[in-house]
Motif scaffolding. Structure first.
Motif, PDB file in Angstrom:
ATOM      1  N   GLN A  47       0.837  -1.195   0.000  1.00  0.00           N
ATOM      2  CA  GLN A  47       0.000   0.000   0.000  1.00  0.00           C
ATOM      3  C   GLN A  47       0.871   1.244   0.000  1.00  0.00           C
ATOM      4  OE1 GLN A  47      -3.321  -1.271   3.040  1.00  0.00           O
ATOM      5  NE2 GLN A  47      -3.667   0.874   2.574  1.00  0.00           N
ATOM      6  N   SER A  63      -3.054   5.546   1.391  1.00  0.00           N
ATOM      7  CA  SER A  63      -4.103   4.796   0.688  1.00  0.00           C
ATOM      8  C   SER A  63      -4.924   3.956   1.668  1.00  0.00           C
ATOM      9  CB  SER A  63      -3.484   3.894  -0.382  1.00  0.00           C
ATOM     10  OG  SER A  63      -2.643   2.931   0.218  1.00  0.00           O
ATOM     11  N   ASN A  64      -6.067   3.494   1.168  1.00  0.00           N
ATOM     12  CA  ASN A  64      -6.960   2.667   1.993  1.00  0.00           C
ATOM     13  C   ASN A  64      -7.246   1.380   1.245  1.00  0.00           C
ATOM     14  OD1 ASN A  64     -10.179   1.942   2.401  1.00  0.00           O
ATOM     15  ND2 ASN A  64      -9.131   2.415   4.321  1.00  0.00           N
ATOM     16  N   LYS A 111      -9.879  -1.926   1.418  1.00  0.00           N
ATOM     17  CA  LYS A 111     -11.061  -2.554   2.027  1.00  0.00           C
ATOM     18  C   LYS A 111     -11.300  -3.901   1.361  1.00  0.00           C
ATOM     19  CE  LYS A 111     -13.961   1.391   3.370  1.00  0.00           C
ATOM     20  NZ  LYS A 111     -13.035   2.493   2.987  1.00  0.00           N
ATOM     21  N   LYS A 150      -2.681   1.512   9.780  1.00  0.00           N
ATOM     22  CA  LYS A 150      -3.648   1.858  10.817  1.00  0.00           C
ATOM     23  C   LYS A 150      -4.950   1.108  10.570  1.00  0.00           C
ATOM     24  CE  LYS A 150      -5.200   6.176  12.205  1.00  0.00           C
ATOM     25  NZ  LYS A 150      -5.269   7.634  12.064  1.00  0.00           N
ATOM     26  N   SER A 194     -10.661  -2.719   6.864  1.00  0.00           N
ATOM     27  CA  SER A 194     -10.343  -1.435   6.250  1.00  0.00           C
ATOM     28  C   SER A 194      -8.993  -1.017   6.822  1.00  0.00           C
ATOM     29  CB  SER A 194     -11.425  -0.406   6.608  1.00  0.00           C
ATOM     30  OG  SER A 194     -11.053   0.866   6.120  1.00  0.00           O
ATOM     31  N   ASP A 220      -5.632   1.492   6.543  1.00  0.00           N
ATOM     32  CA  ASP A 220      -5.025   2.722   6.037  1.00  0.00           C
ATOM     33  C   ASP A 220      -3.520   2.615   6.166  1.00  0.00           C
ATOM     34  OD1 ASP A 220      -7.439   4.299   5.533  1.00  0.00           O
ATOM     35  OD2 ASP A 220      -7.729   4.167   7.713  1.00  0.00           O
ATOM     36  N   SER A 221      -2.803   3.078   5.148  1.00  0.00           N
ATOM     37  CA  SER A 221      -1.345   3.067   5.264  1.00  0.00           C
ATOM     38  C   SER A 221      -0.866   4.464   5.612  1.00  0.00           C
ATOM     39  CB  SER A 221      -0.697   2.572   3.969  1.00  0.00           C
ATOM     40  OG  SER A 221      -1.233   3.251   2.874  1.00  0.00           O
TER      41      SER A 221
END
Ligand code: FE2
Length: 278
Positions: free
Chosen positions: A183, A187-188, A190, A209, A230, A232-233
């Motif tokens: 990632q 970015s995210n 899911k 995260k 989900s 998050d980087s």
């Protein structure tokens, strides 16, 4: 209804030495976390110093579970007592069902340079612990990669994504997910993960995260139950996401053998010592 998985625990790996003196990080099977059913052990290895890996893993037996070797960098030669042999190269995976028993060696196929990757031990259900040994080996080019928005890439080793990309490994025992995810910072990602399956993330680069909890490089995050994730980087990040159906059976461990009872472990040692092993 979506139920997001959260971080239940974060653990650091523990420095360990195994085989003939290979330096590695024990992530699962450590004093902090003995196992996450059906995952019995996770080792991360990674070094550019030959003295850390060159001795390898000379011949040793396994019975009652599966070993999954995924190479990030470098080459590992594999040979077993039934005459099977091959080299797992960068980006390749070997999913070995030890079943009723094999004796094998795992030796670096290089004398210098970077060698890194993971070995995961996956338990077999009682009814299949004595199954015939079997190998599933795939090289990097055979493993599909899904890319989202040019910022997230998912190498699908096992399990199926929402977009129907199917992993290359077949396993009906635990219906595993094994994804190697990259990632970009900010970015995210899911995805859906089967409700009731145990799942973990091991971050080998960067920082991510989940909710408001941070996972740092070298940390294992055990996820709570749910049907989706989900992630998050925070930094450019790389991690493996692994999930599988828990077996909920008694576990008896004895070195390289994993059975259901102490008697079965004693039997395994006896069979090995008396040459009644594949
Ligand atoms: Fe082994």
């Amino acid at each position: 209804m979506t139920k997001l998985r959260e971080i239940q625990h974060v653990f650091n790996g523990v420095a360990a030495s195994d085989g003939a003196g290979v330096q590695l990080t024990r992530v699962i099977g450590s004093p902090y976390i003995n196992m996450l059913d059906p995952f019995l052990l996770l080792d991360a290895f990674g070094s550019d110093k030959p003295q850390d890996y060159i001795a390898g893993f000379p011949p040793h037996p396994h019975r009652g579970f599966e070993t999954v070797t995924y190479m990030l960098e470098g080459k590992m030669r594999h040979e077993d007592s039934a005459g099977n042999a091959g080299v797992i190269e960068s980006g390749g995976v070997q999913w070995m069902t030890a079943g009723k028993g094999i004796i094998h060696s795992e030796m670096p196929e290089q004398e210098e340079g970077l060698l890194s990757g993971f070995q995961l031990w996956v338990n077999l259900p009682a009814a299949h612990k004595m199954t015939e040994p079997k190998y599933q080996e795939r090289n990097s080019a055979e493993i599909p990669v899904e890319v989202y928005n040019d910022s997230v890439s998912v190498k699908v080793i096992a399990g199926e994504t929402s977009n129907k990309t199917k992993g290359v490994i077949e396993n009906d025992f635990i219906a595993p997910v094994y994804w190697d995810i990259s990632q970009q910072a900010g970015s995210n990602f899911k995805e859906r993960i089967t409700l009731g399956h145990n799942a973990f993330v091991y971050l080998y680069q960067g920082e991510i995260k989940l909710g408001d909890r941070i996972v740092s490089q070298g940390q294992l995050a055990i996820l709570s139950d749910g049907d989706s994730i989900s992630i998050d980087s925070v930094k450019d990040s790389k991690y493996i996401l692994v999930a599988g159906k828990p077996l909920n059976e008694p576990v008896a461990r004895g070195g390289p053998f994993v059975m259901n009872t102490r008697e079965e472990i004693n039997q395994a040692f006896h069979d090995y010592q008396t040459g009644h092993f594949a």
